[in-house]
Write a protein that holds these residues in place. Structure first.
Motif, PDB file in Angstrom:
ATOM      1  N   ALA A 161      22.361   1.032   9.028  1.00  0.00           N
ATOM      2  CA  ALA A 161      21.722  -0.017   8.222  1.00  0.00           C
ATOM      3  C   ALA A 161      20.463  -0.549   8.917  1.00  0.00           C
ATOM      4  CB  ALA A 161      22.717  -1.146   7.965  1.00  0.00           C
ATOM      5  N   HIS A 162      20.538  -0.693  10.211  1.00  0.00           N
ATOM      6  CA  HIS A 162      19.377  -1.195  10.955  1.00  0.00           C
ATOM      7  C   HIS A 162      18.232  -0.183  10.934  1.00  0.00           C
ATOM      8  CE1 HIS A 162      17.138  -3.448  13.923  1.00  0.00           C
ATOM      9  NE2 HIS A 162      17.024  -2.353  14.640  1.00  0.00           N
ATOM     10  N   ASP A 163      18.561   1.097  11.136  1.00  0.00           N
ATOM     11  CA  ASP A 163      17.521   2.140  11.109  1.00  0.00           C
ATOM     12  C   ASP A 163      16.839   2.201   9.752  1.00  0.00           C
ATOM     13  OD1 ASP A 163      18.385   3.066  13.707  1.00  0.00           O
ATOM     14  OD2 ASP A 163      20.052   4.053  12.689  1.00  0.00           O
ATOM     15  N   VAL A 164      17.610   1.982   8.701  1.00  0.00           N
ATOM     16  CA  VAL A 164      17.019   1.998   7.368  1.00  0.00           C
ATOM     17  C   VAL A 164      16.015   0.854   7.241  1.00  0.00           C
ATOM     18  CG1 VAL A 164      17.515   1.658   4.911  1.00  0.00           C
ATOM     19  CG2 VAL A 164      18.909   3.244   6.269  1.00  0.00           C
ATOM     20  N   GLY A 165      16.320  -0.262   7.844  1.00  0.00           N
ATOM     21  CA  GLY A 165      15.368  -1.381   7.872  1.00  0.00           C
ATOM     22  C   GLY A 165      14.058  -0.981   8.532  1.00  0.00           C
ATOM     23  N   LEU A 166      14.161  -0.232   9.608  1.00  0.00           N
ATOM     24  CA  LEU A 166      12.937   0.226  10.282  1.00  0.00           C
ATOM     25  C   LEU A 166      12.129   1.146   9.380  1.00  0.00           C
ATOM     26  CD1 LEU A 166      14.365   0.974  13.857  1.00  0.00           C
ATOM     27  CD2 LEU A 166      13.252  -1.118  13.022  1.00  0.00           C
ATOM     28  N   TYR A 167      12.818   2.004   8.679  1.00  0.00           N
ATOM     29  CA  TYR A 167      12.171   2.918   7.741  1.00  0.00           C
ATOM     30  C   TYR A 167      11.460   2.125   6.644  1.00  0.00           C
ATOM     31  CZ  TYR A 167      12.091   6.746   4.201  1.00  0.00           C
ATOM     32  OH  TYR A 167      11.747   7.686   3.251  1.00  0.00           O
ATOM     33  N   ARG A 168      12.156   1.160   6.104  1.00  0.00           N
ATOM     34  CA  ARG A 168      11.553   0.321   5.065  1.00  0.00           C
ATOM     35  C   ARG A 168      10.295  -0.373   5.584  1.00  0.00           C
ATOM     36  NH1 ARG A 168      14.465  -0.863   0.403  1.00  0.00           N
ATOM     37  NH2 ARG A 168      13.267  -2.792   0.205  1.00  0.00           N
ATOM     38  N   GLY A 169      10.386  -0.968   6.757  1.00  0.00           N
ATOM     39  CA  GLY A 169       9.245  -1.684   7.316  1.00  0.00           C
ATOM     40  C   GLY A 169       8.040  -0.772   7.495  1.00  0.00           C
ATOM     41  N   ASN A 170       8.301   0.424   7.980  1.00  0.00           N
ATOM     42  CA  ASN A 170       7.215   1.370   8.211  1.00  0.00           C
ATOM     43  C   ASN A 170       6.523   1.746   6.900  1.00  0.00           C
ATOM     44  OD1 ASN A 170       6.526   4.495   8.120  1.00  0.00           O
ATOM     45  ND2 ASN A 170       6.127   3.775  10.213  1.00  0.00           N
ATOM     46  N   VAL A 171       7.301   2.077   5.882  1.00  0.00           N
ATOM     47  CA  VAL A 171       6.695   2.486   4.612  1.00  0.00           C
ATOM     48  C   VAL A 171       6.002   1.289   3.950  1.00  0.00           C
ATOM     49  CG1 VAL A 171       7.228   3.305   2.278  1.00  0.00           C
ATOM     50  CG2 VAL A 171       8.182   4.485   4.275  1.00  0.00           C
ATOM     51  N   ASP A 172       6.590   0.109   4.043  1.00  0.00           N
ATOM     52  CA  ASP A 172       5.962  -1.092   3.484  1.00  0.00           C
ATOM     53  C   ASP A 172       4.552  -1.265   4.054  1.00  0.00           C
ATOM     54  OD1 ASP A 172       8.220  -1.620   2.060  1.00  0.00           O
ATOM     55  OD2 ASP A 172       8.849  -3.356   3.246  1.00  0.00           O
ATOM     56  N   GLU A 173       4.493  -1.170   5.351  1.00  0.00           N
ATOM     57  CA  GLU A 173       3.223  -1.369   6.034  1.00  0.00           C
ATOM     58  C   GLU A 173       2.194  -0.342   5.562  1.00  0.00           C
ATOM     59  OE1 GLU A 173       0.654  -3.308   7.775  1.00  0.00           O
ATOM     60  OE2 GLU A 173       2.743  -4.047   7.843  1.00  0.00           O
ATOM     61  N   ARG A 174       2.640   0.886   5.460  1.00  0.00           N
ATOM     62  CA  ARG A 174       1.713   1.954   5.093  1.00  0.00           C
ATOM     63  C   ARG A 174       1.271   1.842   3.632  1.00  0.00           C
ATOM     64  NH1 ARG A 174       5.488   6.621   6.727  1.00  0.00           N
ATOM     65  NH2 ARG A 174       3.873   8.019   5.942  1.00  0.00           N
ATOM     66  N   VAL A 175       2.169   1.421   2.746  1.00  0.00           N
ATOM     67  CA  VAL A 175       1.759   1.253   1.342  1.00  0.00           C
ATOM     68  C   VAL A 175       0.737   0.118   1.241  1.00  0.00           C
ATOM     69  CG1 VAL A 175       2.527   0.526  -0.953  1.00  0.00           C
ATOM     70  CG2 VAL A 175       3.853   2.226   0.333  1.00  0.00           C
ATOM     71  N   ARG A 176       1.019  -0.979   1.929  1.00  0.00           N
ATOM     72  CA  ARG A 176       0.053  -2.098   1.906  1.00  0.00           C
ATOM     73  C   ARG A 176      -1.323  -1.645   2.395  1.00  0.00           C
ATOM     74  NH1 ARG A 176       3.855  -4.927   5.012  1.00  0.00           N
ATOM     75  NH2 ARG A 176       5.459  -5.813   3.631  1.00  0.00           N
ATOM     76  N   GLU A 177      -1.308  -0.926   3.470  1.00  0.00           N
ATOM     77  CA  GLU A 177      -2.551  -0.406   4.063  1.00  0.00           C
ATOM     78  C   GLU A 177      -3.279   0.514   3.074  1.00  0.00           C
ATOM     79  OE1 GLU A 177      -3.491  -0.814   7.342  1.00  0.00           O
ATOM     80  OE2 GLU A 177      -5.049   0.740   7.559  1.00  0.00           O
ATOM     81  N   LEU A 178      -2.518   1.387   2.444  1.00  0.00           N
ATOM     82  CA  LEU A 178      -3.129   2.318   1.497  1.00  0.00           C
ATOM     83  C   LEU A 178      -3.767   1.564   0.334  1.00  0.00           C
ATOM     84  CD1 LEU A 178      -3.508   5.324   0.564  1.00  0.00           C
ATOM     85  CD2 LEU A 178      -1.356   5.049  -0.705  1.00  0.00           C
ATOM     86  N   VAL A 179      -3.011   0.624  -0.227  1.00  0.00           N
ATOM     87  CA  VAL A 179      -3.539  -0.137  -1.367  1.00  0.00           C
ATOM     88  C   VAL A 179      -4.802  -0.891  -0.977  1.00  0.00           C
ATOM     89  CG1 VAL A 179      -3.051  -2.109  -2.893  1.00  0.00           C
ATOM     90  CG2 VAL A 179      -1.328  -0.315  -2.588  1.00  0.00           C
ATOM     91  N   ALA A 180      -4.793  -1.422   0.230  1.00  0.00           N
ATOM     92  CA  ALA A 180      -5.949  -2.209   0.685  1.00  0.00           C
ATOM     93  C   ALA A 180      -7.183  -1.349   0.898  1.00  0.00           C
ATOM     94  CB  ALA A 180      -5.585  -2.947   1.981  1.00  0.00           C
ATOM     95  N   THR A 181      -7.015  -0.058   1.175  1.00  0.00           N
ATOM     96  CA  THR A 181      -8.161   0.761   1.557  1.00  0.00           C
ATOM     97  C   THR A 181      -8.630   1.704   0.463  1.00  0.00           C
ATOM     98  OG1 THR A 181      -6.616   2.345   2.515  1.00  0.00           O
ATOM     99  CG2 THR A 181      -7.564   0.709   4.010  1.00  0.00           C
ATOM    100  N   LEU A 182      -7.828   1.877  -0.598  1.00  0.00           N
ATOM    101  CA  LEU A 182      -8.265   2.791  -1.663  1.00  0.00           C
ATOM    102  C   LEU A 182      -9.440   2.207  -2.416  1.00  0.00           C
ATOM    103  CD1 LEU A 182      -4.976   4.063  -3.371  1.00  0.00           C
ATOM    104  CD2 LEU A 182      -6.559   5.358  -1.936  1.00  0.00           C
ATOM    105  N   ASP A 183     -10.348   3.085  -2.884  1.00  0.00           N
ATOM    106  CA  ASP A 183     -11.410   2.570  -3.747  1.00  0.00           C
ATOM    107  C   ASP A 183     -10.834   2.343  -5.143  1.00  0.00           C
ATOM    108  OD1 ASP A 183     -11.488   4.901  -5.340  1.00  0.00           O
ATOM    109  OD2 ASP A 183     -12.858   5.850  -3.905  1.00  0.00           O
ATOM    110  N   GLU A 184     -11.629   1.707  -5.982  1.00  0.00           N
ATOM    111  CA  GLU A 184     -11.094   1.223  -7.254  1.00  0.00           C
ATOM    112  C   GLU A 184     -10.572   2.351  -8.146  1.00  0.00           C
ATOM    113  OE1 GLU A 184     -12.725  -1.424 -10.967  1.00  0.00           O
ATOM    114  OE2 GLU A 184     -13.715  -1.655  -8.992  1.00  0.00           O
TER     115      GLU A 184
END
Lengths: 438, 438, 438, 438
Positions: D103-126
């Motif tokens: 359960a804890h490792d899954v939390g780490l996985y979630r955190g990693n993907v969350d961060e990367r999706v946020r980053e992607l959304v922030a950097t994509l052009d319109e």
């Protein structure tokens, strides 16, 4: 089932040792690891930890502890394994559904019962203690049996995980097999079964006479290298080598190697508690069923020994007491059978205890005159005496000082998740007389 | 497996007798009756008739008849029972799907092979005949085994039919049980297994030594009246009487009486080949599994005999050769075990042959030194030596002169469609020494 | 379910015709053939012959015949198919265990009921006859349904036999497929369901309105040649073509062709009632499940028609009444779908009746306002309205004059032993508006 | 499947909300709770948490994130649910065997993907963002579906535990049922399916015309009190009320009440996420299968609505948009359907969203003209369109703002672990014309 003499302090010391060893084995496992049941034969780690505690609570505290109350009423139901006379019990194949109590809660249960058993032992008078000692000692051996099962079971659980997790320890260095020799045994009218004052389970009694024709036993277990030869020679495809039930099982389940072996790019690897490694040629083959052991023996032109032959040969070889010393079994780094190594100390039979449980040709039946004890404890062994074969010796997962000469382990013919191996036998037949057709 | 001496005419006479008996047994059955397989263990009547013919065609004609060609190529595939070395074979549980060849066509097949076997026997020279005789004689005994199975199987088929059809014969008059007595046997180092020149199956060899402590055997089989007592005492509901596998089977299949018993308005009736009749108290109970036999013995405070004990007791009682005479077995009016009646001719053991096959406490394992013969005939017995128990004696459906002292019949622990009963044993244990815990 | 007018003589004539046709279909089958049930969906021939007789006995004679008594009490139980309100009934998957009554006895049963029905019809007064006519007519159609099932079932039984027996008839000459054309249909607010005075089953009522967008239907069934293309293009291996349940079934049962096809040395052969022959490219594919039909349509870029589309198109094509004339259906030499041939008589839709039942995209659900009739007859259709799909048209095994425009046949998605084929559809969707995402 | 307009910040805010809600739902659960799969339909909590993360990783990050690499290679295999085109996947019924990642490792996985999706959304052009928005939005709805499943699944897991653990929340006070009223709906040629720019799943398209005769719908769900009447009237024992498949299931599984009901000393209790409590008469019945819903409607002399009738009635009642506001769905204290309460705001249909998913009489089939999108996303819905029934509305476990008017949920006929209830319908049939036989 024992007339050993224990005083209260030594009993408590041994109790603490046995109980602590269980917790040591569970320590590397996460709460998630401890919860899962990967097949009906397997029990979750936390179930093992709780059930052996329930055993002390039910058979030692209940009826002896003043003002006894169970730690938790429903644990009574949840952690009964198979004792019909104790009452209804939770369905075995559903043990993996029970998320609560969790691993931590089970620790609290253990601590509570530990404390109460210590208290009881400290306060009983001598006569009462003497009466209870046999049950407490049975509890030690019972917990040791579950220590071994805990390891066999978690090995299966982890092997099903695509992440290939490691439990603990490190693998043996690659070794080549020692040559196999043969030990001749004279036979005659021999005695089999437990004798004397030490502990035994009820199924090792009574000691009785058997007639054995002269025979011989291999001086070591069958190796992985030999098993690879069997496989290369079509061992798993040739029905003439197999019992009819055996080849049916091979086909139904697609067996083509021992349980934990996987072929990867033409190389055979083995899942172990240390991780996944190339099959080590000089180590004994493990995790083979009775059917496979029997087919291998047929292929080799030999046979499996009877349990009487096994026991008598070990006595004749002077190793009746060897297991009690424990040896490398105490070494927590090894959860895997080791190489045969040279015979030593004047013994000729190698790997007798502590590598793999050895399939015998004997059905698990009662000894002549066997009677189970009265009450629930009578369900311990006797009711399982059908459709199983006897195994002798012990294995690398057996707890220190648990293996014994007259110990009768037993599994169904198709079981492979226990750490089971093969020792060959030969001879033992009546000398043919002229005119007889063999 | 025999060194009997036969000349061509006596061989042909015996062949004709055995073959005719099969057809006599099938005669009361319609083509529809002969077609059905009511469960996987059962084979259709016309399959039995064809398979025993295939046996002669495959093992006697093929390789010996000049210009041999099978009667019909695909029969080769359809009527092979379990011989892997003869080639692929038709799926056993699907035998009831084969409508063609029909019952009449199977008769044509039988006639053709009969004629060719007679011709072959008549034309072989003495040496060739001598070589082939053992196989032909095995064919006789094989066909007799299937005669018994044919009756057991059709009994099951007809019992499933709501119209309650009758095969043949008439029931025994109601009788009360004779008292049960006990026969004491001394034991010691005895010999077990076939000896001498007469026929035996390979699994009865080699004759070998066993050690037996003194024991005693009941002088008759357990009766229906005794079984009704067991039932009335909660026999089928009390787990403490049962092996663990046994009570699991009882619960899974809802057993509460022997196989063919049905309760109707509080009265127990029994489906027999003569129709459905009230259970007859003085007759031996039949169609009980090993599990039931073992639970009954536990309930009675007794046990089942080992096969060595059974064989040695019959020898000691002077009945080693009794079966060969056939006795009432030749009476085609009786397809049901009879009452024990008085002991006679100086014998003390009653109902030894010809009532019910008697469950023993012995697993069906090879005798020490057993080796199956080379070739397909080696598949006859050896490959079934796991997960089965030995039965001794014979039953009311056994063909005349087929039962023998050393005959080892075998069925799985849960089988009930064979005509199987119970004889109790007692003693046989080592005398306890002072200080030993039983 | 009908308001047709029948007088007593015409009713008796029709009764005799229908009853005789069943016996004609059973005539080529031996008693053994008539006994076997090769899977739970299949019923034995003699069961069909008896069950349709039971239907007349139960629903026509009982309650109407003076002094009614069943021919045989237990037939009441044995030959009830699924009518819960009539009482307990014999287990369906065990129909193949019932050897008695035999095929001949069933003939006696049929004769007896025939005689009594004729007698009843002859002696009833006009009012009573009018009341009973609908049930007798339902009995005709019921028996015709079982005539078709009898053929489908015996085809399955014989196909399981390694001897490859032939039922009757002769195969079509090899033909090449005709090109497939498309028939455009306008749609709109159409009416679906039975109307008028003729016979229908209850599930064809009430006639009701449906909205259909414009669509088109293929003018013939999918051919074996097209199916071979589908197979060659990986049709059975590509999950993207299949419903999830469909591909799971393909994998679980190892489907790689229609049911009765077998590959032999690279050639596809087909088991038919005429024997085993090479697959004929120009004939319609048969014995495919709904899953296969749906996957084929996806592969072809098309879809299956709904039952409303099918029915409306046939009406629009002027074939609403075509089936009643019977056509080649009366030709007992053909038990296999035929080639499409040229369209004729101004019709554009070919093979509408009499080749293969056509899978539709419609679940078998009640029409709006459907109510089953009161009493046991209400169990005829309504209770099966789940987990099944509707098929329309008829097939080469359908009895003469039995197929009708509004007839709703139904089978589960995975059924293949019925003679089922595929007609493609296209269009029928709302015209997309700008901005809509399809 | 949507043309909604999102800018990057609002997309990220919504992403964070949806992701946080999942973790909030999992928070009360121990690592052991999160590991177990109590039947094949159920998935472990930590599997849900990981799978919805895998969805974003696979369909959003892969192919769009520069230098994309999966968080862990084997998660690719472990957390694919059913997308064949993405590659092989871990066996569904074995999800409960996977102890690691914990359960804890899954939390780490979630955190990693969350961060990367946020980053992607922030950097994509319109333009790139616009192209990806539909998939991200699908990911929101996908995660919400799993939020609901997570609750349904853990409810089942905890209900199997003899300790009767509580997830969270508190039960409703006991209430009596409100009277049931009927809402008349006119019907005619109506439109069904999603329209406009908002989000929908592909299976809600295309919007299309259907013909409806006038009908009426119950103004609230069937209550526990009414279900108790059904039970008291022999509802589970009377085959005439049931579909044939339904009564077979009742008998095979021993159903005698809704899934989570248990009888204790004559009182019916219900396992809920709040613990085990007496059945509350005024609340809607939940956890009934389609078979039970249909049988209940038959017993009540009514029927289930089609999905078209349901959708059109809600539109007619002015509640097309009601669900989007969320209402009490946001209240994390309630994981159980509530009482109907008075109708308000001029609406007449009560409990339309947010109590129980409502079984309809419609098979889950494609709408006319349905085409799944290309690629793996096309596997989302279309391939499940067989052997399932449509449910409409939403339930007390549905996430806030997730329920919608045109939402098509679906489950097999026998499913009971989803929170499913019953709303009755009536009418809707063609007006009978004189002479027609109903």
């Amino acid at each position: 089932m024992s007339t050993s003499t224990w005083d209260a302090p030594s009993l408590t010391t041994r109790f603490d040792e046995v109980r602590a060893h269980t917790e040591r084995l569970a320590a590397p496992l996460s709460p998630e690891d401890q919860t899962v049941q990967s097949m009906p034969d397997v029990s979750p780690t936390k179930w093992h930890r709780a059930h052996v505690t329930w055993f002390f609570e039910t058979f030692v505290l209940d009826g002896n502890e003043p003002g006894f109350r169970p730690f938790q009423d429903r644990y009574w139901f949840l952690f009964n394994s198979y004792y019909e006379s104790v009452g209804p019990r939770y369905s075995r194949p559903d043990r993996g559904l029970v998320t609560r109590p969790g691993a931590h809660d089970v620790g609290l249960y253990r601590g509570n019962v530990d404390e109460r058993v210590r208290e009881l032992v400290a306060t009983l008078d001598e006569g009462a203690l003497e009466k209870l000692t046999a049950t407490i000692e049975l509890g030690f051996h019972h917990e040791q049996q579950h220590q071994e099962l805990l390891l066999m079971d978690i090995k299966h659980v982890l092997s099903r995980n695509p992440l290939e997790p490691v439990y603990a320890g490190r693998p043996h260095e690659p070794v080549e097999p020692d040559p196999m020799g043969w030990v001749e045994v004279e036979g005659g009218l021999v005695e089999v079964g437990h004798e004397g004052a030490g502990f035994s389970f009820d199924n090792e009694l009574p000691r009785h006479r058997q007639w054995l024709e002269p025979y011989r036993l291999a001086d070591r277990l069958v190796t992985n290298a030999e098993w690879l030869e069997f496989m290369a020679d079509g061992g798993y495809e040739r029905p003439e080598l197999w019992l009819s039930d055996g080849i049916a099982r091979v086909r139904a389940e697609g067996w083509r190697s021992p349980l934990y072996w996987v072929e990867h790019d033409g190389v055979w690897l083995e899942h172990t508690l240390h991780g996944t490694w190339p099959v080590n040629p000089g180590l004994p083959v493990g995790h083979v069923s009775f059917y496979e052991a029997e087919a291998f023996a047929t292929w080799a032109g030999k046979r499996l020994p009877t349990e009487g032959e096994w026991e008598h040969a070990v006595v004749a070889d002077g190793q009746a007491d060897a297991a009690h010393s424990g040896g490398n079994l105490a070494d927590l780094e090894h959860y895997h059978p080791g190489p045969a190594g040279p015979a030593c100390d004047g013994h000729r039979l190698r790997q007798v205890y502590g590598d793999c449980w050895e399939w015998t040709a004997s059905a698990y039946h009662p000894y002549p005159g066997f009677h189970p004890p009265a009450g629930a404890i009578g369900e311990y062994n006797g009711k399982f005496m059908s459709n199983q074969m006897v195994l002798r010796g012990g294995c690398a997962l057996t707890s220190p000082a648990h293996a014994r000469l007259t110990y009768r382990n037993f599994f169904p013919h198709g079981s492979r998740w226990a750490l089971t191996g093969v020792r060959l036998a030969d001879g033992g037949a009546p000398r043919p007389t002229p005119g007889e057709v063999a």
